[in-house]
Motif scaffolding. Structure first.
Motif, PDB file in Angstrom:
ATOM      1  N   TYR A  49       0.846  -1.193   0.000  1.00 29.61           N
ATOM      2  CA  TYR A  49       0.000   0.000   0.000  1.00 29.61           C
ATOM      3  C   TYR A  49       0.886   1.250   0.000  1.00 29.61           C
ATOM      4  O   TYR A  49       1.880   1.329   0.741  1.00 29.61           O
ATOM      5  CB  TYR A  49      -0.919   0.010   1.224  1.00 29.61           C
ATOM      6  N   PRO A 102      -3.191  -1.645   5.251  1.00 34.38           N
ATOM      7  CA  PRO A 102      -4.037  -0.918   4.290  1.00 34.38           C
ATOM      8  C   PRO A 102      -4.177   0.560   4.649  1.00 34.38           C
ATOM      9  O   PRO A 102      -4.329   0.914   5.822  1.00 34.38           O
ATOM     10  CB  PRO A 102      -5.391  -1.644   4.416  1.00 34.38           C
ATOM     11  N   GLU A 143      -6.362   3.935   4.323  1.00 36.91           N
ATOM     12  CA  GLU A 143      -7.745   4.352   4.092  1.00 36.91           C
ATOM     13  C   GLU A 143      -7.855   5.867   4.207  1.00 36.91           C
ATOM     14  O   GLU A 143      -7.049   6.516   4.866  1.00 36.91           O
ATOM     15  CB  GLU A 143      -8.674   3.685   5.121  1.00 36.91           C
ATOM     16  N   ASN A 144      -8.891   6.397   3.584  1.00 38.06           N
ATOM     17  CA  ASN A 144      -9.187   7.834   3.666  1.00 38.06           C
ATOM     18  C   ASN A 144      -7.961   8.698   3.352  1.00 38.06           C
ATOM     19  O   ASN A 144      -7.681   9.691   4.029  1.00 38.06           O
ATOM     20  CB  ASN A 144      -9.719   8.189   5.067  1.00 38.06           C
ATOM     21  N   ALA A 170      -3.653  10.016   6.030  1.00 34.37           N
ATOM     22  CA  ALA A 170      -4.154   8.668   5.782  1.00 34.37           C
ATOM     23  C   ALA A 170      -4.533   8.018   7.103  1.00 34.37           C
ATOM     24  O   ALA A 170      -4.040   8.411   8.174  1.00 34.37           O
ATOM     25  CB  ALA A 170      -3.106   7.830   5.058  1.00 34.37           C
ATOM     26  N   ASP A 171      -5.411   7.023   7.026  1.00 37.80           N
ATOM     27  CA  ASP A 171      -5.755   6.185   8.180  1.00 37.80           C
ATOM     28  C   ASP A 171      -5.223   4.780   7.926  1.00 37.80           C
ATOM     29  O   ASP A 171      -5.200   4.305   6.776  1.00 37.80           O
ATOM     30  CB  ASP A 171      -7.272   6.103   8.381  1.00 37.80           C
ATOM     31  N   LYS A 196      -5.304   0.656   9.687  1.00 38.17           N
ATOM     32  CA  LYS A 196      -5.891  -0.264  10.649  1.00 38.17           C
ATOM     33  C   LYS A 196      -4.768  -1.040  11.328  1.00 38.17           C
ATOM     34  O   LYS A 196      -3.939  -1.662  10.661  1.00 38.17           O
ATOM     35  CB  LYS A 196      -6.847  -1.232   9.953  1.00 38.17           C
ATOM     36  N   THR A 230      -8.361   2.059  14.290  1.00 39.71           N
ATOM     37  CA  THR A 230      -8.022   2.982  13.206  1.00 39.71           C
ATOM     38  C   THR A 230      -7.096   4.071  13.733  1.00 39.71           C
ATOM     39  O   THR A 230      -7.422   4.763  14.700  1.00 39.71           O
ATOM     40  CB  THR A 230      -9.286   3.629  12.618  1.00 39.71           C
ATOM     41  N   SER A 278      -5.004   7.492  12.715  1.00 39.52           N
ATOM     42  CA  SER A 278      -4.872   8.570  11.733  1.00 39.52           C
ATOM     43  C   SER A 278      -3.430   9.057  11.700  1.00 39.52           C
ATOM     44  O   SER A 278      -2.741   9.093  12.728  1.00 39.52           O
ATOM     45  CB  SER A 278      -5.811   9.725  12.077  1.00 39.52           C
TER      46      SER A 278
END
Length: 430
Positions: free
Chosen positions: A266, A285, A287-288, A303-304, A306, A311, A313
Motif C-alpha cells: 500500500y 491498508p 484508508e481515507n 491517511a488512516d 488499521k 483505526t 490517523s
C-alpha cells in the motif's frame, strides 16, 4: 595611527567578504549589494548575511589589537637590544598613536619580560567575555521567538548554548577574578539545562510490550539533491518498518522509491512540484487518503491505517523552511493549523515529518498544546537530526508527535543516508 590601522582591518575584512560575494553574484549596482548579503547569509537570507559581516568585524577588531600591538612591541624589544632606552622612549612619545599603545611600548622598552603573553591573555579573556555575553543574549531572546524570526531562530540551539556555558564557566572558574562572568555562565547553564534534561526523563514506558504488539514507523527527509537512493532503500529493508514515510521526494526520488512496493503493498504520494513531494509506504491498508493544505505554501499527506482492530490517523507534514519572513509566517500558520486539526481528530493520531523547528520554539509549543500531542522523544533524549554536514550545529527538527492513546516503546535516529537529515525510527504501541 594605530587606531586608523585597527579600523581599516575591522572594516576591511567584512568589506572584502562582501566584495567577493558580490563578484560571485555577477550583478552590479544596488542589486549587487543586496545579492551579496544574501550570498553571505546562505540559505538564511540577507539579514543573517549582514549579521555574519558584523561578526566578522568584531573578529577582525580583536585580531587587529593583537597584530598591531604585538608587532610594534616586538619591534621595540628588538631595538632595545642595540639602542638606549631613553632614546626609544622619546621616539615613542613622538609617534601619532594612542596613549594606551604608547604605554605598552614604553613598558616593553623598559622591561626585559616580553609583553606578548600579557597581550595574548588579554585577547583570550576578551574573547571569553564576548562568548559568554553572546551566549546569554541568545539563550534569553529565544523565549521571545513569537516576536521576531531571528529571536525564534535563536531558540533552537539549546545544546550549543549549554556547551558554551560549560566552557565559559570552567574558564572563569579558573581565572577566579571575573566572578560576574562566572555567574553569567552559570545562568546560561541553568536555563539551558532546564530545557534539555527533561527530555531524558522520565524513563520510557511500555517496556514490556512484545515485538508483535508494536508498530514501527520510519521517517526520512531524503533531500531532493541526494542521489544515494540505494542507501535509503537498504535502510528501509534493514529496519523492516510497518510504515515508511518520506518528504522532499522529487520526481526522481518517487521513481526510485517505487521499488519499495515489493515490501509495502500500500502506498500514496503527493507531488507538489518537480522537487518537492511526500510519500507513504505501508504494509497495512491505507484508508481515507487525502492531501490537505494547512497553509498556502505546503501540503500534507493524510491517511488512516488499521492496526490491531483500531483505526490510526496519520499526518505527514513538511512545513516551510523559515529563512524569510513570508516562509516564517507560513510555517507558523501551518503548525497552528495542524494543532487545531489534531484537536478535532477522534482516532489515535500520529503527526510525523520535518517540521523545520525544534521543541523549544514557541510555535511548536503552541501546536502540541493545542493538539494535545506529545513528542515521541520524551524520555529518549534530544536526538538531533539536522544538519548532517555540520555536526556541531545539530538540532532536532524532525519529529514524531503522538496523541495520548499511543505509547512509545523506542525512538532513535538511523544512519546517514546522504541527506542533510538523519532518519528517525520509532516503535509505537497502541
Amino acid at each position: 595611527m594605530d587606531r586608523l590601522i585597527r579600523n581599516t582591518i575591522t572594516i576591511g575584512l567584512p568589506a572584502l567578504m562582501l566584495f567577493i560575494a558580490i563578484l560571485a553574484t555577477g550583478k552590479t549596482g544596488d542589486a549587487a549589494v543586496w545579492s551579496g548579503l544574501v550570498k553571505v547569509g546562505g540559505s538564511f537570507g540577507m539579514l543573517i548575511g549582514l549579521g555574519v559581516l558584523v561578526l566578522a568585524g568584531f573578529v577582525a577588531n580583536s585580531v587587529s589589537y593583537f597584530v598591531v600591538d604585538s608587532l610594534l612591541v616586538r619591534f621595540y624589544q628588538k631595538r632595545r637590544e642595540l639602542e638606549q632606552e631613553e632614546q626609544l622612549v622619546t621616539e615613542i612619545d613622538k609617534w601619532p598613536i594612542t596613549n594606551d599603545l604608547k604605554i605598552k611600548l614604553k613598558w616593553a622598552v623598559m622591561h626585559s619580560i616580553p609583553n606578548k603573553n600579557i597581550s595574548l591573555k588579554h585577547i583570550i579573556l576578551k574573547w571569553f567575555i564576548i562568548a559568554v555575553t553572546v551566549n546569554a543574549l541568545f539563550s534569553i531572546v529565544g523565549y521571545l521567538g513569537e516576536l521576531n524570526i531571528f529571536f525564534e531562530l535563536s531558540s533552537h540551539f539549546k545544546i550549543q548554548y549549554l556547551l558554551v556555558g560549560f566552557s565559559t564557566f570552567i574558564f572563569f572558574a579558573l581565572v577566579r577574578s571575573k566572578k560576574l562572568w562566572l555567574l553569567v555562565s552559570a545562568f546560561c547553564i541553568i536555563i539551558n539545562v532546564a530545557e534539555i534534561v527533561p527530555w531524558y526523563f522520565p524513563a520510557p514506558g511500555f517496556a514490556g510490550a512484545t515485538p508483535g504488539q508494536h508498530l514501527r514507523i520510519l521517517h526520512s527527509n531524503v533531500l531532493t539533491s541526494n542521489r544515494r537512493y540505494s542507501d535509503v532503500i537498504s535502510l528501509v529493508k534493514a529496519e523492516q518498518p510497518d510504515i515508511a514515510v518520506f518528504v522532499e521526494v522529487s520526481r526522481s526520488w518517487a521513481r526510485e522509491l517505487a521499488v519499495l512496493s515489493e515490501m509495502f503493498p500500500y502506498s500514496s504520494q503527493q507531488q507538489e512540484s518537480e522537487k518537492f513531494g511526500s510519500a507513504i509506504y505501508s504494509k497495512l491498508p491505507l484508508e481515507n487518503v487525502s492531501v490537505k493544505a494547512f497553509s498556502k505554501q505546503k501540503k500534507s499527506l493524510l491517511a488512516d491505517v488499521k492496526f490491531q482492530g483500531k483505526t490510526i490517523s496519520m499526518i505527514l507534514a513538511h512545513p516551510s523552511v523559515p529563512v524569510k519572513q513570508h516562509s516564517f509566517i507560513d510555517r507558523n500558520q501551518q503548525l497552528a493549523a495542524i494543532g487545531e486539526y489534531a484537536a478535532q481528530v477522534k482516532n489515535p493520531l500520529i503527526v510525523v515529518g520535518d517540521f523545520n523547528t525544534t521543541m523549544w520554539s514557541p510555535f511548536y509549543k503552541n501546536m502540541v498544546k493545542t493538539g494535545n500531542l506529545r513528542n515521541a522523544r520524551s524520555g529518549f533524549g534530544i536526538l538531533p537530526t539536522w544538519p548532517t554536514f555540520m555536526p556541531l550545529a545539530y538540532i532536532p527538527i524532525d519529529h514524531f508527535l503522538v496523541s495520548k492513546e499511543i505509547g512509545v516503546l523506542k525512538i532513535r535516529t538511523g544512519r546517514n543516508v546522504g541527506s542533510d537529515h538523519l532518519p528517525l525510527i520509532t516503535d509505537l504501541v497502541i
